[in-house]
Scaffold this motif. Structure first.
Motif, PDB file in Angstrom:
ATOM      1  N   HIS A 176       0.746  -1.283   0.249  1.00 47.48           N
ATOM      2  CA  HIS A 176       0.065  -0.054   0.075  1.00 47.48           C
ATOM      3  C   HIS A 176       0.852   1.292  -0.115  1.00 47.48           C
ATOM      4  CE1 HIS A 176      -3.272  -2.443   2.384  1.00 47.48           C
ATOM      5  NE2 HIS A 176      -3.198  -2.823   1.098  1.00 47.48           N
ATOM      6  N   TYR A 178      -0.273   5.132   0.953  1.00 49.31           N
ATOM      7  CA  TYR A 178      -1.148   6.233   1.046  1.00 49.31           C
ATOM      8  C   TYR A 178      -0.429   7.398   1.699  1.00 49.31           C
ATOM      9  CZ  TYR A 178      -4.533   2.559   1.453  1.00 49.31           C
ATOM     10  OH  TYR A 178      -5.599   1.445   1.184  1.00 49.31           O
ATOM     11  N   HIS A 182       3.175   3.297   4.083  1.00 46.95           N
ATOM     12  CA  HIS A 182       3.237   1.979   3.813  1.00 46.95           C
ATOM     13  C   HIS A 182       2.760   1.167   5.041  1.00 46.95           C
ATOM     14  CE1 HIS A 182       5.385   2.099  -0.033  1.00 46.95           C
ATOM     15  NE2 HIS A 182       5.949   3.404   0.622  1.00 46.95           N
TER      16      HIS A 182
ATOM     17  N   GLU B 153      -7.945   7.761  -4.995  1.00 47.19           N
ATOM     18  CA  GLU B 153      -7.167   6.798  -4.308  1.00 47.19           C
ATOM     19  C   GLU B 153      -8.289   5.492  -4.343  1.00 47.19           C
ATOM     20  OE1 GLU B 153      -4.583   4.476  -3.186  1.00 47.19           O
ATOM     21  OE2 GLU B 153      -3.628   6.603  -2.696  1.00 47.19           O
ATOM     22  N   HIS B 155      -8.426   2.771  -2.443  1.00 45.54           N
ATOM     23  CA  HIS B 155      -8.831   2.185  -1.252  1.00 45.54           C
ATOM     24  C   HIS B 155      -8.738   3.257  -0.055  1.00 45.54           C
ATOM     25  CE1 HIS B 155      -7.834  -1.168  -3.700  1.00 45.54           C
ATOM     26  NE2 HIS B 155      -8.631  -1.832  -2.878  1.00 45.54           N
ATOM     27  N   TYR B 157      -7.744   4.321   3.589  1.00 48.12           N
ATOM     28  CA  TYR B 157      -6.701   3.888   4.683  1.00 48.12           C
ATOM     29  C   TYR B 157      -7.531   3.794   5.957  1.00 48.12           C
ATOM     30  CZ  TYR B 157      -2.611   4.717   7.208  1.00 48.12           C
ATOM     31  OH  TYR B 157      -1.478   4.727   8.367  1.00 48.12           O
ATOM     32  N   TYR B 236      -1.264  -4.274   9.266  1.00 48.77           N
ATOM     33  CA  TYR B 236      -2.433  -3.932   8.662  1.00 48.77           C
ATOM     34  C   TYR B 236      -3.620  -4.735   9.199  1.00 48.77           C
ATOM     35  CZ  TYR B 236      -5.728  -4.241   4.569  1.00 48.77           C
ATOM     36  OH  TYR B 236      -6.766  -4.465   3.951  1.00 48.77           O
ATOM     37  N   THR B 479      -7.302  -4.090  -7.079  1.00 44.07           N
ATOM     38  CA  THR B 479      -6.986  -4.469  -5.564  1.00 44.07           C
ATOM     39  C   THR B 479      -5.365  -3.884  -5.657  1.00 44.07           C
ATOM     40  OG1 THR B 479      -8.459  -5.748  -4.995  1.00 44.07           O
ATOM     41  CG2 THR B 479      -6.544  -5.539  -3.694  1.00 44.07           C
ATOM     42  N   HIS B 480      -4.981  -3.223  -4.869  1.00 45.02           N
ATOM     43  CA  HIS B 480      -3.577  -2.673  -5.141  1.00 45.02           C
ATOM     44  C   HIS B 480      -2.688  -3.662  -3.903  1.00 45.02           C
ATOM     45  CE1 HIS B 480      -4.281   0.097  -1.271  1.00 45.02           C
ATOM     46  NE2 HIS B 480      -4.836  -0.934  -1.387  1.00 45.02           N
ATOM     47  N   SER B 487     -10.044  -5.558   1.723  1.00 38.31           N
ATOM     48  CA  SER B 487      -9.986  -4.530   0.704  1.00 38.31           C
ATOM     49  C   SER B 487     -11.278  -4.307   0.023  1.00 38.31           C
ATOM     50  CB  SER B 487      -8.726  -4.765  -0.117  1.00 38.31           C
ATOM     51  OG  SER B 487      -8.974  -5.981  -0.826  1.00 38.31           O
TER      52      SER B 487
END
Lengths: 349, 703
Positions: A176, A178, A182, B153, B155, B157, B236, B479-480, B487
């Protein structure tokens, strides 16, 4: 041969713990909710031990060349454990009850659970060694070859915070981005995870216990009862049993000094610091609203005169303190303080 | 794909930053004043707006909704644009949001000083403000969601999940808790009464902490900590678990504010267990933040911003461990009504919210002014003064709380209470002085920050519109990075809003509805009757002066409380209390059964000068009650509103109410006259005495 030995010792343990769970239970205690829960936990753990045990055994089967060492360790361990289980079986005198269970049964059941958990942990440990060896050999032969790699301590295992170096960080990067931020995808530390499970378990047990726990009102009642008992014990011993009939005027300066202190903090706001009367009546003149004898004064302080604003002080002062106060009031009679309140009540010399 | 050029709106961010600092200063000054007033009661100046009862709501509302509120908006407006790679949806909405919020705060502070309050903690602002807050909150939501929908963007965050969760939950809490019926322009009565009002209020109050002081700040943490540390977020998957677990569990925990009260015990138990289950999700946030700093710890030594973040996260961890412990009934029996609660919330407010805000301000303002911080040394000094301030603030209060609670519960061998209430207060006054010293330290750190930031601003050039560029969102979102089931929802903001609403809604519905519908939760007591008109007026005065900020009206079923205050409080006693006035802190004694305990003249003298009746009292004087008149024209509408809320006044009683009121006032004045205390029957003190003399008496009629 070793496999057999392990099997036998595991069976031995199973039967022993099973025996342990039945023996301390007289039929009446079986219906106790705490006992039922503990027994359920014991059975659940037993099943887990059974499954784990068979897993361990089959894991050992695969690594026959390594069995000899770990097999004996395990046997010794199991035998040790079994011996402990036997040691638990000594009967003890029934004294106090814990959650409705006799102390003996309660501790016995709990120690069986502790024991089972210990067995599970040791089984898991063994399994980990077996599987761990295998995994290391198969997947990461290169890393193992690195000399001087520090051994992972149990604390690190519990913490399990990975990705300390750039290499492993790249492994867990989610890819990711953003605004330049990361995200790694490290595992949550085991202690946190299991802590969370434990808190959920706590919640379930707490809510379940709530059914049978005493209500707030019952808690209060038992606290009051205990206090009343203590007080009765104390009063039996102390020369404190004074009431409005038996009260005698005290003249000891120590008593009067103690009373004056009480008077200035509690009585002065209404009766004035010298007893001259403010909201409440003058206490130094010859006129009395509710009687001027020591018994009457004692009684007025003790029970109060609700409709005239004099509160009852019997919960604030001990009988001795009430006697001191009544005597103090008698002692300031005729002291003629400045700014006296007007006469109220009946003349009494 | 061609890059699109656009710009970030820094102007709104700057405004919110200034508002955050300015209101923060005012809110903290009000807090310091209130703290000092506990040591020097004369600081109330014999002037209504500066008494503790009115300063305290000003302080709490200012630091929560003005300081932290503007801090949230500052951080959200800065980070959301950058995380969405889009300018805020509408500059006009941003303007309305900013000025609307400031108008609410200014008006709110003014009316709180005037004594206009609903009497419900952290929701004191009156009904016009409640409506205004709802509208401005909708504007904020529209602006935020609009930005998200126009993002570049794919998705969302984790910070944005927290912003969305916050928005949804606060909207729900605020609206449900604010059901009230207006009496006049600035006075209303809660639609709920007694136990139900208490449950709704603390469901709200607890979750104001959860969704105003916690979740938005976790969102800010997830943006500013990795930015300032220049490190990747540690985990995450952890952020997913703790986000959903946190918002689901938090909403249930409200009843832990009402342990051992007349709230049904099943609801109390739910409050306890959900609080315990909150430890791990809360710590998930702290640990994910702290572990994100791995690899940056060497910089923590020099960088004041990172220091602020570390202490903020640590304080968050401490407060969220302590909170669940305080939710255990046996701990709560000691801590509740004491300064422990105050110490606990200040670990959170000063440490978590304050320090995170300071860190963000130090990081953000130099950036939007394209310069460097004026003095890193001063920022470090601020950090140390602030930390010392927190320590000096909380430790004396923990000490005070323990001391006082132990003193309350002590009995002599004869079975009498060992200490008068006032003795326990006087014992801890020195601790209050130390606390005020801690507050002063903290505030001086803030002033140092203001000087530092002003110097920074003066030497920089403001970038109102920061240029940026990004590719537009493709039609089909791919999807990244690595695939992850979560996601799915990160690409769908609307679903995220709906899901969070469902998740936060469950706990509320399951706790509130049974309490409202099941009759056995509040057993009826036939002798409990509605208040007389004079008592209603007195009650309004009690609420206006913020008596509930220092006095509880809820006797818990403990031996010491029953001995000190009388029979423990029953749920059925509060059915006509719109709003409930149980309170949460006993700086003064409980008043649930004060009725009939002292003569009218005692109350008269006590309100005129508390120390005359209770030597050593730290209660302020209320001289204006002896001059101001009760507004008789309000009596009929008051009866009507109460009847609409379900209080059984006979039809047409409003016409007779004023006559009844005068009669009761005459009786009280006559009794005062006997004690040579002449007063006109239409004065506020008479109404207040009537109310106080009524408290807790109804239940005695059955004996």
């Amino acid at each position: 041969m070793n496999k057999k030995l392990v099997n036998i010792s595991a069976l031995l343990l199973l039967s022993l713990t099973a025996a342990a769970q039945d023996r301390p239970e007289p039929p009446s205690e079986l219906s106790n909710p705490v006992a039922i829960v503990l027994l359920t936990v014991i059975i659940g753990l037993l099943i887990a031990i059974g499954i784990l045990g068979s897993v361990v055994i089959s894991a050992m089967d695969i690594y026959k060349d390594r069995i000899k060492k770990s097999g004996t360790v395990l046997t010794i361990l199991l035998l040790l454990v079994a011996g402990q289980a036997m040691a638990q079986d000594t009967p003890a005198a029934k004294t106090t009850l814990i959650n409705g269970l006799s102390q003996t049964s309660f501790y016995l059941l709990v120690s069986v659970i502790v024991l089972e958990i210990a067995v599970i942990i040791s089984l898991l440990f063994t399994l980990r060694i077996l599987v761990g060896i295998e995994r290391k050999r198969r997947i990461k032969p290169v890393k193992e070859a690195v000399p001087g790699k520090p051994k992972i301590s149990w604390l690190d295992k519990l913490n399990d915070t990975k990705s300390l170096d750039a290499d492993s960080e790249a492994d867990v990067d989610m890819g990711h981005d953003y605004d330049g931020i990361h995200e790694l995808n490290n595992p949550t530390p085991p202690w946190w995870r299991y802590g969370f499970y434990c808190s959920i378990l706590f919640a379930v047990v707490y809510l379940w216990r709530f059914q049978s726990a005493p209500t707030q009102a019952e808690e209060l009642a038992s606290a009051e009862a205990a206090a009343a008992e203590e007080k009765a014990e104390y009063l039996k011993l102390a020369a404190n049993n004074i009431d409005e009939k038996s009260v005698k005027q005290l003249t000891d300066p120590a008593d009067l000094a103690a009373a004056q202190k009480l008077f200035s903090t509690n009585c002065a706001p209404c009766h004035g610091p010298q007893g001259q009367g403010v909201v409440g009546p003058n206490l130094t003149d010859d006129y009395w609203l509710h009687g001027g004898k020591i018994n009457d004064v004692f009684s007025t302080i003790k029970y109060g005169v609700a409709d005239k604003g004099m509160k009852s002080w019997k919960d604030d002062f001990s009988p001795r303190q009430l006697a001191q106060l009544a005597s103090y009031i008698k002692s300031i009679h005729g002291s003629n303080p400045p700014n006296p309140k007007e006469k109220q009540g009946i003349l009494e010399q | 794909m061609p890059l699109e050029k656009f710009s970030y709106d820094n102007r709104t961010v700057k405004w919110f930053a200034y508002a955050c600092i300015g209101w923060g200063l005012i809110g903290m000054l009000a807090g310091l004043w209130a703290a000092l007033a506990l040591v020097l009661p004369d600081l109330s100046l014999g002037f209504a707006p500066t008494t503790f009862g009115r300063l305290r709501p000003v302080h709490t509302n200012a630091v929560i909704f003005a300081f932290v509120g503007n801090g949230i908006f500052m951080g959200v407006y800065y980070s959301l644009q950058r995380l969405c790679k889009a300018r805020m949806f509408s500059d006009i909405l941003s303007k309305i949001h900013f000025w609307g919020w400031q108008a609410i705060i200014a008006g709110g502070a003014l009316t709180l000083f005037m004594g206009c309050t609903t009497g419900k903690e952290y929701a004191e602002l009156e009904w016009p403000f409640d409506i205004a807050i709802t509208l401005i909150w909708l504007v904020f939501g529209a602006n935020m969601l609009g930005t998200i929908l126009r993002r570049r963007e794919a998705h969302l965050y984790v910070a944005i999940w927290f912003y969305i969760g916050t928005w949804v939950a606060i909207a729900m809490l605020h609206i449900v808790n604010s059901f009230e019926l207006p009496l006049s322009f600035l006075k209303s009565y809660s639609a709920y009464a007694g136990v139900q009002d208490a449950l709704v209020q603390w469901w709200y109050g607890h979750n104001a902490v959860a969704f105003f002081l916690t979740t938005p700040y976790l969102g800010l943490m997830y943006y500013f900590v990795p930015k300032a540390a220049n490190r990747p977020v540690y985990s995450y998957r952890w952020s997913i678990i703790h986000f959903w677990a946190l918002i689901f569990i938090y909403i249930w925990a409200g009843p832990h504010h009402l342990l051992y009260t007349a709230l049904p015990e099943w609801a109390q138990s739910l409050g306890t267990v959900f609080s315990i289950m909150l430890i791990a999700p809360s710590w998930g946030g702290m640990l994910n933040g702290l572990l994100t700093l791995r690899g940056a710890w060497d910089r923590v030594r020099e960088d004041a911003i990172l220091k602020f973040f570390v202490v903020a996260l640590t304080c968050y961890g401490m407060a969220t461990f302590e909170g669940p412990m305080l939710s255990l009934k046996n701990v709560n029996a000691i801590s509740h009504y004491t300064d422990w609660t105050i110490a606990h919330v200040h670990v959170g407010a000063l440490g978590w919210n304050g320090f995170l805000t300071f860190g963000i301000l130090y990081w953000l303002l130099p950036r939007i002014f394209s310069t460097n911080l004026y003095s890193k040394k001063w920022a470090n000094t601020h950090f140390w003064i602030g930390t010392l301030g927190i320590i000096f603030y909380v430790i004396p209060l923990y000490w005070a709380a323990f001391t006082q609670s132990m003193m309350w519960k002590q009995f002599t061998p004869e079975g009498q209470l060992k200490f008068q209430f006032l003795e326990t207060v006087n014992t801890i006054v020195p601790m209050y002085a130390l606390r005020a010293f801690g507050g002063t330290l903290y505030l001086s750190g803030v002033i140092l920050m203001i000087v530092n930031l002003t110097k920074t601003i003066l030497r920089g050039t403001f970038v109102a519109n920061e240029p940026a560029e990004a590719a537009p969102l493709p039609k089909v979102i791919v999807t990244h990075g690595k695939a992850h089931w979560h996601s799915w929802i990160e690409r769908r903001p609307i679903q995220l809003v709906v899901f969070s609403l469902i998740v936060v809604g469950i706990g509320g519905i399951l706790e509130l509805i049974p309490t409202f519908l099941i009759k056995s939760n509040i057993p009826t007591i036939t002798s409990v009757k509605p208040y007389t008109p004079l008592e209603l007026h007195g009650r309004d005065i009690y609420i206006r002066e913020g008596c509930y900020t220092c006095h509880s009206q809820m006797i818990r079923p403990f031996r010491d409380e029953v001995a000190r205050y009388g029979e423990y409080s029953k749920a059925g006693e509060f059915i006509y209390d719109h709003p409930f006035q149980w309170g949460s802190k006993r700086t003064g004694p409980d008043l649930a059964r004060i009725g009939g305990k002292y003569p009218n003249s005692w109350h008269y003298n006590h309100m005129m000068d508390p120390t005359s009746m209770s030597p050593g009292s730290i209660m302020p004087q209320y001289p204006w009650l002896f001059e101001d008149k009760v507004d008789k024209t309000l009596t009929p509408p008051m009866i009507n509103v109460m009847r609409k809320l379900g209080v059984p006044y006979a039809l047409g009683y409003e016409k007779q109410a004023n006559a009844d009121m005068e009669k009761q006032a005459q009786e009280i004045t006559a009794s005062l006259q006997k004690d040579k205390l002449p007063i006109q029957p239409d004065r506020e003190i008479v109404a207040l005495i009537a109310y106080l003399q009524r408290l807790g008496k109804d239940i005695k009629a059955t004996h």
